[in-house]
Each structure stands twice: as C-alpha cells, then as structure tokens.
Design a protein around this motif. Structure first.
Motif, PDB file in Angstrom:
ATOM      1  N   MET A   1       2.945   0.203  -4.342  1.00 34.88           N
ATOM      2  CA  MET A   1       2.260   1.270  -3.828  1.00 34.88           C
ATOM      3  C   MET A   1       2.800   2.844  -3.986  1.00 34.88           C
ATOM      4  SD  MET A   1      -0.345   1.721  -0.548  1.00 34.88           S
ATOM      5  CE  MET A   1       0.680   0.771   0.490  1.00 34.88           C
ATOM      6  N   GLY A   2       2.394   3.588  -4.287  1.00 36.43           N
ATOM      7  CA  GLY A   2       2.815   4.904  -4.674  1.00 36.43           C
ATOM      8  C   GLY A   2       3.128   5.634  -3.487  1.00 36.43           C
ATOM      9  N   GLU A   3       2.162   6.220  -2.425  1.00 33.10           N
ATOM     10  CA  GLU A   3       2.569   7.115  -1.640  1.00 33.10           C
ATOM     11  C   GLU A   3       1.434   6.860  -0.592  1.00 33.10           C
ATOM     12  OE1 GLU A   3       4.326  11.508  -2.230  1.00 33.10           O
ATOM     13  OE2 GLU A   3       2.180  11.739  -2.194  1.00 33.10           O
ATOM     14  N   PHE A   4       2.076   7.169   0.872  1.00 38.92           N
ATOM     15  CA  PHE A   4       1.272   7.585   1.871  1.00 38.92           C
ATOM     16  C   PHE A   4       0.940   8.978   1.821  1.00 38.92           C
ATOM     17  CE2 PHE A   4       3.253   3.181   2.929  1.00 38.92           C
ATOM     18  CZ  PHE A   4       1.956   2.523   3.044  1.00 38.92           C
ATOM     19  N   VAL A  12      -4.086   6.719   1.004  1.00 38.49           N
ATOM     20  CA  VAL A  12      -2.986   5.818   0.166  1.00 38.49           C
ATOM     21  C   VAL A  12      -3.319   6.052  -1.342  1.00 38.49           C
ATOM     22  CG1 VAL A  12      -1.763   3.786  -0.168  1.00 38.49           C
ATOM     23  CG2 VAL A  12      -2.850   4.246   2.134  1.00 38.49           C
ATOM     24  N   CYS A  13      -2.134   6.551  -2.006  1.00 34.87           N
ATOM     25  CA  CYS A  13      -2.134   6.643  -3.418  1.00 34.87           C
ATOM     26  C   CYS A  13      -1.720   5.524  -4.004  1.00 34.87           C
ATOM     27  CB  CYS A  13      -1.585   8.160  -3.952  1.00 34.87           C
ATOM     28  SG  CYS A  13      -1.736   8.326  -5.547  1.00 34.87           S
ATOM     29  N   ASP A  14      -2.035   4.714  -4.879  1.00 32.28           N
ATOM     30  CA  ASP A  14      -1.373   3.584  -5.483  1.00 32.28           C
ATOM     31  C   ASP A  14      -0.656   3.898  -6.752  1.00 32.28           C
ATOM     32  OD1 ASP A  14      -3.400   3.705  -7.615  1.00 32.28           O
ATOM     33  OD2 ASP A  14      -4.566   2.324  -6.690  1.00 32.28           O
ATOM     34  N   THR A  15       0.028   3.107  -7.390  1.00 32.04           N
ATOM     35  CA  THR A  15       0.743   3.271  -8.626  1.00 32.04           C
ATOM     36  C   THR A  15      -0.037   4.010  -9.801  1.00 32.04           C
ATOM     37  OG1 THR A  15       0.758   1.255  -9.039  1.00 32.04           O
ATOM     38  CG2 THR A  15       2.814   2.028  -7.933  1.00 32.04           C
ATOM     39  N   LEU A  75      -5.207  -2.414   1.931  1.00 37.00           N
ATOM     40  CA  LEU A  75      -4.068  -1.945   1.233  1.00 37.00           C
ATOM     41  C   LEU A  75      -3.698  -3.209   0.143  1.00 37.00           C
ATOM     42  CD1 LEU A  75      -1.756  -0.990   4.397  1.00 37.00           C
ATOM     43  CD2 LEU A  75      -2.888   0.311   2.931  1.00 37.00           C
ATOM     44  N   PRO A  76      -3.325  -2.595  -0.898  1.00 37.34           N
ATOM     45  CA  PRO A  76      -2.885  -3.624  -2.031  1.00 37.34           C
ATOM     46  C   PRO A  76      -1.633  -4.384  -1.845  1.00 37.34           C
ATOM     47  CG  PRO A  76      -2.418  -1.296  -2.724  1.00 37.34           C
ATOM     48  CD  PRO A  76      -2.949  -1.190  -1.455  1.00 37.34           C
ATOM     49  N   HIS A  96       9.107   0.341  -1.210  1.00 36.94           N
ATOM     50  CA  HIS A  96       9.378   1.353  -2.171  1.00 36.94           C
ATOM     51  C   HIS A  96       8.403   2.552  -2.123  1.00 36.94           C
ATOM     52  CE1 HIS A  96      12.430  -0.909  -3.696  1.00 36.94           C
ATOM     53  NE2 HIS A  96      11.688  -2.095  -4.266  1.00 36.94           N
ATOM     54  N   ALA A  97       7.399   2.548  -1.126  1.00 39.57           N
ATOM     55  CA  ALA A  97       6.422   3.681  -1.012  1.00 39.57           C
ATOM     56  C   ALA A  97       7.076   4.825  -0.317  1.00 39.57           C
ATOM     57  CB  ALA A  97       5.038   3.061  -0.239  1.00 39.57           C
ATOM     58  N   SER A  98       6.721   5.975  -0.704  1.00 44.44           N
ATOM     59  CA  SER A  98       7.023   7.286  -0.049  1.00 44.44           C
ATOM     60  C   SER A  98       5.995   8.001   0.687  1.00 44.44           C
ATOM     61  CB  SER A  98       7.510   8.284  -1.232  1.00 44.44           C
ATOM     62  OG  SER A  98       6.519   8.522  -2.155  1.00 44.44           O
TER      63      SER A  98
END
Length: 410
Positions: A1-4, A12-15, A75-76, A96-98
């Motif tokens: 996952m990329g970012e909350f 939520v923004c995924d990768t 959530l993935p 590792h999500a920011s």
C-alpha cells in the motif's frame, strides 16, 4: 500500500495509484482513528466513543467488530495483516505505508526552517506541503474527540504554514501578488492577528499606507467586539512602524545562487474554488501570529492545479529578485500608483488636509491627460474622490487615537 490520506476525505492510495475510500462515515472515522494511532493499541471503549459518542448501540462491541471486518476486506492485504485484534482492542500495523500528514509535517517544517536564509526555497517547500490538502482534515470523519482534536491540530498546522508562505513571499519582494490572498485570509480568520500583520506590510510596500492603517483599525474593532481585547504587541508595533515609515519595513536583500531551483507554478493557496467555511476556536487571543483562527475547516488552500501563476512564489533561476517592479495603476478602489496624491503619503499629512480640498476637485483631476470630457472617467474620479475623503477621515480619527494612547502611556 502506498499512503493513508487524512488531509481531506479519508482514503487509502495503493501502490498502483488507485484510491480506496471507505463507503460510510463510520468506516472512515474508524480508519482515521486507527491510522492516527498506527502501531498502538486502541481500546474498544475509545473506538466506540469515537464512532457513536454518548449514544452507542446496545451491542456496541459487536457493531464495532463488524465495522472492523468490513475495513479489513477493503484494505489490500497480500502478505500483510493491516488490523490485528487484541484482547482489549485493535491495532493497525502500517508496514511500509506512509501518510500525507507525515509528508505535510516534514515539508512544512523544512519550509519554515529555510525561511530566514532562503525564502525562495521556503516558498517552494511550503507550497508543496499545502498542495497535499484536498479539503478539511479528516473530512466527514470527525465524530468523536480523537478525530476532532487531531483535525483541529492539523488545521492549526495548515494556517501556520500559510503564514510562513506569505512571509516568505514578502521576503521575495512579491507584496503586490499576495495582497488579495491576504485580504481573503484576514477575512476568513478574523481572530488571527498574523494575517492582518502580513497584509499591512504587503499594502505598505505597495504604496498603500492609508489602506494598511485601515487594516489595523479593522483588526482592532473585530478583536474588541469579539474578545474584548486590544491588538497584541506585534500588531501594534507594525502600526507604529508604518506611522513612522520605519526602514525595517523594507525587505532585506537575500542573494541566491544562480542554480537556485525554480518555484513550481501552482494556484493561489488562499482561494480554493467552492470550499465551505467554518469557525474554529482562537488559539491565543491578543498575540500576533497566534491569536486564533476562524473559518478553519474550509478555507484557504486545498488543491493546486498546475499552470496558474503563484501568488508569492519566487520563479525563475534568480530565486527571489529583490528589485520591485513598477507599481501598477490602481482603480477607484485602491490608491497604489496615484503618485499625484502626495497628501496620502503619510498619516500626518493626511491629518492636515482638512478633507481633500488640497487635492483639488474632480474637475482638476479630470485634467490629467486632457480627458476632462470623458463622462466615464469623470464618474470614476468622483468615486475616487469620495473614497479619498473617507480614508482621510478614518486616518484623522486613527491619528488622534494613537496620539491619545501615546500620551496616556507616558
């Protein structure tokens, strides 16, 4: 996952760049609360209070468990368990999500640190930080005390970043480009003295001293009416400096290397389209820069479409050119560029005008450029004369009050 993402609608923004948004307000409030306490146990009781307040359902723990289950499915989770169930509550493991909150905090902190020695770089960093805002923090997710308190804290950080951005813009010699934005900010946050302070300085540097003094009077009236207090020492010091034409009001030179990075072209952070407004609690009434805020959730700076001119950015390889551009002529509602009205150059001179008789009449002003026969111009000049008379009266009143206060202080 990329970012909350919490600086706007919770999502939520995924990768891959896709955005996942919980469908219901309680789902968003649950996700926001867990993200704000990522890596920490959040008890069932606190989560129930956050979602339902003082009127929880009879089976609140079971209802909360159902919401957690739906959030888990949303959530993935390839190889990672985002939400863990513990004996007394739940815990979100960010992996590792920011978060956009962490990025905003880092960029705005770097911008404020760069402001004293490199205002051009400060403008860049602060605009990047403010561009992360897509709406009021935790939008549509503030039901309980945890999210409400965090939303207020984040809004305070946004306003502080805006103050630093416009201070950096003034240091870059861009007073004329940010005056309208500061007008809106002072109207949206009428208890926040720092915006009045910056607006007064921008107007003074634009040759609009009378209007700068009028801003002080507006701030004073609002603070007395709303809070029953006089402006703080910083705003009073700004008034004194303007009355005395203090050399400290002139921006100092800030040399920059030839390879100084250019500022990204972004839209005005003080005028987002179609954003609602609300009022927030003052932070520290009576002290400049911390007097508090009003209109906090929906005001300046949610989105920044590329391609619009920056209000205070230092663009070009030169960084922050200090040479002021020639002032643009003002219309009937402003005084900048009317060099012939020398009586408006200082408050003392205004006080001795006895109205505006010494400025001549509309007929004399109409003689500029030999266009006295223009009815449209005559109408504009008549409006301008009325405005000048109003400003003269206001400044005479202000001068007398300042003199009384100074005499009382002695």
């Amino acid at each position: 996952m990329g970012e909350f993402r919490l600086l706007g609608p919770v999502s939520v923004c995924d990768t891959a760049g896709g955005v996942i948004a919980p469908s219901g307000p309680k789902q968003r409030a649950l996700l926001a609360t867990l993200v704000l306490h990522a890596g920490q146990l959040v008890s069932v009781d606190r989560l129930v209070e956050e979602l339902w307040g003082s009127t929880p359902p009879a089976n609140a723990p079971n209802a909360l468990q159902a919401h957690v289950a739906r959030l888990r499915r949303l959530l993935p989770a390839p190889g990672h368990e985002w939400i863990s169930t513990l004996p007394t509550g739940y815990l979100l493991a960010p992996g590792h999500a920011s978060t956009d909150v962490a990025r905003f905090t880092r960029l705005s902190g770097q911008g404020r640190a760069a402001l004293p020695h490199d205002p051009g770089q400060a403008v860049q960093l602060l605009r990047r930080a403010l561009s992360l805002w897509r709406g009021p923090a935790l939008q549509d997710s503030r039901y309980g005390p945890l999210c409400t308190a965090e939303a207020d804290r984040l809004e305070e950080g946004r306003l502080t970043a805006l103050e630093a951005l416009y201070e950096a813009s003034l240091r870059c010699g861009r007073s004329g480009e940010i005056t309208a934005s500061l007008e809106r900010l002072s109207a949206d946050h009428p208890l926040r003295e720092r915006f009045y302070d910056l607006l007064m300085l921008a107007l003074y540097r634009g040759g609009r001293q009378a209007e700068a003094l009028g801003v002080y009077e507006r701030a004073r009236r609002h603070l007395i009416t709303t809070l029953g207090i006089e402006p703080g020492p910083a705003l009073r010091a700004r008034l004194e400096a303007i009355l005395n034409h203090s050399p400290t009001l002139t921006p100092p030179p800030h040399p920059h290397p030839a390879n100084s990075p250019t500022t990204t072209v972004l839209a005005d952070p003080a005028s987002p389209p179609g954003t609602p407004h609300r009022t927030s609690t003052p932070r520290s009434a009576g002290s400049a820069g911390s007097a508090g805020s009003a209109g906090s959730a929906g005001s300046a700076g949610w989105a920044y479409p590329a391609g619009s001119p920056p209000p205070g950015g230092c663009s070009g390889p030169a960084g922050c050119p200090e040479a002021a551009r020639p002032p643009e002529p003002a219309g009937p509602d402003g005084l900048a560029g009317l060099d012939g009205l020398a009586g408006l150059d200082g408050l003392a001179e205004l006080g001795g005008l006895g109205g505006v008789a010494e400025l001549g009449g509309v007929a004399e002003l109409g003689g500029w450029g030999g266009v006295a026969g223009s009815a449209a111009l005559a109408g504009e000049l008549a409006q301008l004369r009325v405005r000048i008379e109003e400003l003269a009266r206001e400044q005479q009143d202000l001068l007398r009050r300042v003199q009384r206060e100074q005499a009382a202080a002695r």
